[in-house]
Scaffold this motif. Structure first.
Motif, PDB file in Angstrom:
ATOM      1  N   GLN A  37       0.812  -1.222   0.000  1.00 13.62           N
ATOM      2  CA  GLN A  37       0.000   0.000   0.000  1.00 13.62           C
ATOM      3  C   GLN A  37       0.843   1.268   0.000  1.00 13.62           C
ATOM      4  O   GLN A  37       0.329   2.342  -0.288  1.00 13.62           O
ATOM      5  N   ASN A  38       2.101   1.164   0.358  1.00 10.97           N
ATOM      6  CA  ASN A  38       2.954   2.351   0.469  1.00 10.97           C
ATOM      7  C   ASN A  38       4.254   2.183  -0.315  1.00 10.97           C
ATOM      8  O   ASN A  38       5.334   2.448   0.192  1.00 10.97           O
ATOM      9  N   ARG A  39       4.143   1.755  -1.533  1.00 15.26           N
ATOM     10  CA  ARG A  39       5.329   1.506  -2.367  1.00 15.26           C
ATOM     11  C   ARG A  39       6.212   2.745  -2.501  1.00 15.26           C
ATOM     12  O   ARG A  39       7.434   2.628  -2.577  1.00 15.26           O
ATOM     13  N   ASP A  40       5.594   3.906  -2.528  1.00 10.10           N
ATOM     14  CA  ASP A  40       6.357   5.140  -2.712  1.00 10.10           C
ATOM     15  C   ASP A  40       7.218   5.498  -1.500  1.00 10.10           C
ATOM     16  O   ASP A  40       8.081   6.369  -1.582  1.00 10.10           O
ATOM     17  N   LEU A  41       7.034   4.818  -0.378  1.00  9.56           N
ATOM     18  CA  LEU A  41       7.850   5.084   0.811  1.00  9.56           C
ATOM     19  C   LEU A  41       9.175   4.346   0.793  1.00  9.56           C
ATOM     20  O   LEU A  41      10.002   4.514   1.682  1.00  9.56           O
ATOM     21  N   GLY A  42       9.385   3.522  -0.216  1.00 10.80           N
ATOM     22  CA  GLY A  42      10.668   2.841  -0.351  1.00 10.80           C
ATOM     23  C   GLY A  42      10.620   1.396   0.090  1.00 10.80           C
ATOM     24  O   GLY A  42       9.554   0.783   0.178  1.00 10.80           O
ATOM     25  N   MET A  43      11.786   0.876   0.389  1.00  7.88           N
ATOM     26  CA  MET A  43      11.928  -0.546   0.706  1.00  7.88           C
ATOM     27  C   MET A  43      12.994  -0.714   1.777  1.00  7.88           C
ATOM     28  O   MET A  43      13.784   0.191   2.042  1.00  7.88           O
ATOM     29  N   LEU A  44      12.991  -1.884   2.388  1.00  8.07           N
ATOM     30  CA  LEU A  44      14.046  -2.267   3.318  1.00  8.07           C
ATOM     31  C   LEU A  44      14.862  -3.361   2.647  1.00  8.07           C
ATOM     32  O   LEU A  44      14.300  -4.331   2.132  1.00  8.07           O
ATOM     33  N   ALA A  45      16.163  -3.210   2.648  1.00 13.64           N
ATOM     34  CA  ALA A  45      17.045  -4.216   2.048  1.00 13.64           C
ATOM     35  C   ALA A  45      17.732  -4.998   3.161  1.00 13.64           C
ATOM     36  O   ALA A  45      18.178  -4.419   4.153  1.00 13.64           O
ATOM     37  N   PHE A  46      17.768  -6.322   3.007  1.00 12.44           N
ATOM     38  CA  PHE A  46      18.374  -7.202   3.988  1.00 12.44           C
ATOM     39  C   PHE A  46      19.508  -7.994   3.350  1.00 12.44           C
ATOM     40  O   PHE A  46      19.316  -8.588   2.288  1.00 12.44           O
ATOM     41  N   PRO A  47      20.674  -8.049   4.007  1.00 12.19           N
ATOM     42  CA  PRO A  47      21.746  -8.927   3.523  1.00 12.19           C
ATOM     43  C   PRO A  47      21.282 -10.378   3.589  1.00 12.19           C
ATOM     44  O   PRO A  47      20.376 -10.727   4.364  1.00 12.19           O
ATOM     45  N   GLY A  48      21.901 -11.232   2.813  1.00 13.80           N
ATOM     46  CA  GLY A  48      21.499 -12.630   2.716  1.00 13.80           C
ATOM     47  C   GLY A  48      21.411 -13.359   4.049  1.00 13.80           C
ATOM     48  O   GLY A  48      20.451 -14.085   4.308  1.00 13.80           O
ATOM     49  N   ALA A  49      22.386 -13.186   4.925  1.00 19.49           N
ATOM     50  CA  ALA A  49      22.386 -13.893   6.216  1.00 19.49           C
ATOM     51  C   ALA A  49      21.207 -13.454   7.079  1.00 19.49           C
ATOM     52  O   ALA A  49      20.555 -14.281   7.726  1.00 19.49           O
ATOM     53  N   GLU A  50      20.924 -12.159   7.092  1.00 17.74           N
ATOM     54  CA  GLU A  50      19.792 -11.662   7.878  1.00 17.74           C
ATOM     55  C   GLU A  50      18.464 -12.151   7.300  1.00 17.74           C
ATOM     56  O   GLU A  50      17.546 -12.512   8.040  1.00 17.74           O
ATOM     57  N   TRP A  51      18.336 -12.150   5.989  1.00 14.35           N
ATOM     58  CA  TRP A  51      17.111 -12.608   5.346  1.00 14.35           C
ATOM     59  C   TRP A  51      16.881 -14.087   5.639  1.00 14.35           C
ATOM     60  O   TRP A  51      15.775 -14.506   5.972  1.00 14.35           O
ATOM     61  N   SER A  52      17.918 -14.886   5.554  1.00 12.21           N
ATOM     62  CA  SER A  52      17.806 -16.321   5.850  1.00 12.21           C
ATOM     63  C   SER A  52      17.394 -16.546   7.303  1.00 12.21           C
ATOM     64  O   SER A  52      16.555 -17.407   7.594  1.00 12.21           O
ATOM     65  N   ALA A  53      17.960 -15.779   8.216  1.00 12.92           N
ATOM     66  CA  ALA A  53      17.605 -15.905   9.632  1.00 12.92           C
ATOM     67  C   ALA A  53      16.140 -15.544   9.860  1.00 12.92           C
ATOM     68  O   ALA A  53      15.433 -16.229  10.605  1.00 12.92           O
ATOM     69  N   LEU A  54      15.667 -14.486   9.214  1.00 18.35           N
ATOM     70  CA  LEU A  54      14.261 -14.088   9.341  1.00 18.35           C
ATOM     71  C   LEU A  54      13.342 -15.187   8.829  1.00 18.35           C
ATOM     72  O   LEU A  54      12.354 -15.545   9.486  1.00 18.35           O
ATOM     73  N   LEU A  55      13.651 -15.763   7.688  1.00 20.89           N
ATOM     74  CA  LEU A  55      12.816 -16.831   7.130  1.00 20.89           C
ATOM     75  C   LEU A  55      12.798 -18.059   8.031  1.00 20.89           C
ATOM     76  O   LEU A  55      11.752 -18.702   8.198  1.00 20.89           O
ATOM     77  N   ARG A  56      13.942 -18.377   8.637  1.00 22.06           N
ATOM     78  CA  ARG A  56      13.987 -19.523   9.575  1.00 22.06           C
ATOM     79  C   ARG A  56      13.049 -19.287  10.751  1.00 22.06           C
ATOM     80  O   ARG A  56      12.310 -20.193  11.152  1.00 22.06           O
ATOM     81  N   VAL A  57      13.038 -18.082  11.295  1.00 24.17           N
ATOM     82  CA  VAL A  57      12.153 -17.763  12.415  1.00 24.17           C
ATOM     83  C   VAL A  57      10.697 -17.823  12.000  1.00 24.17           C
ATOM     84  O   VAL A  57       9.860 -18.370  12.715  1.00 24.17           O
ATOM     85  N   LEU A  58      10.381 -17.281  10.833  1.00 21.53           N
ATOM     86  CA  LEU A  58       9.000 -17.290  10.369  1.00 21.53           C
ATOM     87  C   LEU A  58       8.484 -18.697  10.124  1.00 21.53           C
ATOM     88  O   LEU A  58       7.309 -18.988  10.333  1.00 21.53           O
ATOM     89  N   ARG A  59       9.350 -19.576   9.686  1.00 19.11           N
ATOM     90  CA  ARG A  59       8.944 -20.950   9.377  1.00 19.11           C
ATOM     91  C   ARG A  59       8.796 -21.820  10.619  1.00 19.11           C
ATOM     92  O   ARG A  59       8.170 -22.870  10.561  1.00 19.11           O
ATOM     93  N   SER A  60       9.397 -21.400  11.712  1.00 16.90           N
ATOM     94  CA  SER A  60       9.330 -22.237  12.936  1.00 16.90           C
ATOM     95  C   SER A  60       8.167 -21.892  13.821  1.00 16.90           C
ATOM     96  O   SER A  60       7.408 -21.012  13.614  1.00 16.90           O
TER      97      SER A  60
END
Length: 60
Positions: free
Chosen positions: A37-60
């Motif tokens: 809904q707020n594409r014009d506000l930009g994005m957050l970029a995550f390095p690979g290790a942080e992104w992988s850690a976030l996905l592991r937490v979400l999946r558990s």
């Protein structure tokens, strides 16, 4: 890298209702996330290790 250069897709973790969506784009070494809904506000970029850690937490 700018948001308009990336190919965003709706996250599989977003709800079925469209007002609560998060979009994700692959980066060369990580991922970018933005609010649908707020594409014009930009994005957050995550390095690979942080992104992988976030996905592991979400999946558990």
């Amino acid at each position: 890298m700018q948001a308009h250069d990336l190919k965003f897709r709706k996250s599989s973790y977003s709800g079925a209702r469209t007002e609560n969506c998060v979009e994700v784009a692959d980066l060369p070494e990580g991922a970018a996330v933005r609010d649908t809904q707020n594409r014009d506000l930009g994005m957050l970029a995550f390095p690979g290790a942080e992104w992988s850690a976030l996905l592991r937490v979400l999946r558990s």
